[in-house]
Design a protein around this motif. Structure first.
Motif, short mmCIF file in Angstrom:
data_model
loop_
_atom_site.label_atom_id
_atom_site.label_comp_id
_atom_site.label_asym_id
_atom_site.label_seq_id
_atom_site.Cartn_x
_atom_site.Cartn_y
_atom_site.Cartn_z
N ILE A 66 4.54 28.76 -3.95
CA ILE A 66 4.45 27.31 -3.72
C ILE A 66 3.07 26.77 -4.06
CG2 ILE A 66 4.67 25.47 -2.00
CD1 ILE A 66 6.71 27.25 -0.54
N THR A 67 2.03 27.30 -3.40
CA THR A 67 0.68 26.79 -3.67
C THR A 67 -0.37 27.73 -3.12
OG1 THR A 67 -0.79 24.86 -3.38
CG2 THR A 67 0.59 25.44 -1.51
N PRO A 68 -1.53 27.85 -3.79
CA PRO A 68 -2.63 28.60 -3.17
C PRO A 68 -3.13 27.83 -1.96
CG PRO A 68 -3.36 27.50 -5.19
CD PRO A 68 -1.87 27.30 -5.11
N LEU A 69 -3.63 28.56 -0.96
CA LEU A 69 -4.01 27.91 0.29
C LEU A 69 -5.48 27.54 0.35
CD1 LEU A 69 -1.83 29.78 2.90
CD2 LEU A 69 -1.55 27.49 1.99
N ARG A 70 -6.33 28.29 -0.34
CA ARG A 70 -7.75 27.91 -0.37
C ARG A 70 -8.43 28.69 -1.48
NH1 ARG A 70 -7.65 31.15 4.37
NH2 ARG A 70 -8.78 33.13 4.11
N GLU A 71 -9.59 28.19 -1.84
CA GLU A 71 -10.37 28.89 -2.85
C GLU A 71 -10.96 30.16 -2.25
OE1 GLU A 71 -10.47 27.92 -6.00
OE2 GLU A 71 -9.18 26.26 -5.47
N GLY A 109 -12.02 34.65 -2.93
CA GLY A 109 -11.64 35.91 -3.56
C GLY A 109 -10.23 36.37 -3.24
N SER A 110 -9.73 36.05 -2.03
CA SER A 110 -8.44 36.60 -1.65
C SER A 110 -7.26 35.77 -2.16
CB SER A 110 -8.35 36.74 -0.13
OG SER A 110 -8.40 35.48 0.49
N LEU A 111 -7.48 34.50 -2.43
CA LEU A 111 -6.44 33.61 -2.96
C LEU A 111 -5.08 33.78 -2.28
CD1 LEU A 111 -7.09 33.66 -6.82
CD2 LEU A 111 -7.40 31.74 -5.27
N PRO A 112 -5.02 33.68 -0.94
CA PRO A 112 -3.72 33.71 -0.29
C PRO A 112 -2.91 32.51 -0.74
CG PRO A 112 -5.38 32.94 1.24
CD PRO A 112 -6.11 33.38 0.01
#
Length: 262
Positions: A14-19, A21-24
């Motif tokens: 759906i969408t990345p949650l935050r900027e 390294g882990s890019l959840p």
């Protein structure tokens, strides 16, 4: 208590949650639920997933409020139509088994200045984070959510930091964990002695072994190949077992750090 995780198949990114390294990312699975997806192809890779898994499972066993964890399968073809090249690469390198946390829709980030937390719960969370050496529950980044008027713990991927320098695990197992001084809930944690008594009696080697043995072998095929999956599991188990047996060390560290704050 059933500590087994369900396995779901990811059907929609759906969408990345935050900027970072882990890019959840927020994703949907074939059970029609949404999950915060943690990817094996990101940042610290499977070691972050192992920390997330162990921290979440221990928290769950101790009765702390954590979102449901699931194993999340990414199919080989998943993400090929993703326009963002960075995300496409992340999905490509994350094929196979990843980790998902049930998405708490509408949750807000805990703010120590405006949100309350009772002393017992605060003490339980501080104890947990000292036990699993979680460096990432600070005023700057609380990794706590308020959902339906209750406090929830998220994101244990920075715990067990000894596994990034594997040779020092025995020394880390008996570390008093000085970084507990930065814990966002430490000022409220006035019941640490009582919590240590409760949790030290609840946890035991049998429970710790059961949790550790659930780490997927797929996450234990480390690049250097110098240590087998069974040997890696044994180190995690020994780390936790030794740390539990020496809980007075990190208990005293937390109590002493708290005295400087109040």
């Amino acid at each position: 208590m059933n500590l087994n995780l369900r396995t779901v198949n990811v059907t929609r990114y759906i969408t990345p949650l935050r900027e970072g390294g882990s890019l959840p990312a927020l994703a949907e699975a074939d059970d029609d639920f949404k999950y915060v997806l943690k990817f094996r192809g990101a940042g610290h890779g499977v070691k972050a997933l192992i920390a997330e898994f162990l921290g979440g499972q221990i928290a769950k066993f101790l009765g702390l409020p954590v979102p449901e964890l699931v194993f999340a399968n990414l199919d080989e073809a998943f993400g090929r139509t993703e326009a963002d090249e960075e995300i496409q690469d992340l999905l490509k390198f994350s094929q196979g088994l990843n980790l998902g946390l049930h998405y708490l829709s509408g949750a807000i980030t805990y703010d120590a200045a405006t949100n309350d937390c009772d002393e017992v719960l605060a003490s339980k969370i501080v104890w947990l984070d000292a036990f699993i050496t979680n460096v990432d529950r600070t005023f700057r980044n609380t990794n706590l959510l308020i959902w339906k008027k209750e406090l929830w713990l998220i994101d244990h991927g920075a715990a067990f930091y000894f596994h990034h320098s594997w040779d020092n695990w025995k020394a880390n197992a008996v570390s008093p964990f000085a970084l507990i001084k930065d814990h966002v809930l430490l000022p409220k944690a006035s019941k640490l002695e009582e919590v240590n008594t409760e949790f030290s009696s609840k946890l035991n080697d049998s429970i710790l072994k059961e949790i550790v043995n659930q780490i997927p072998d797929d996450w234990l095929q480390w690049e250097d190949g110098a240590i087998s999956p069974d040997e890696i599991k044994e180190v995690y188990f020994q780390f936790l077992s030794i740390r539990l047996a020496n809980s007075q060390l990190f208990l005293k560290q937390a109590q002493d750090a708290r005295k400087t704050l109040i």
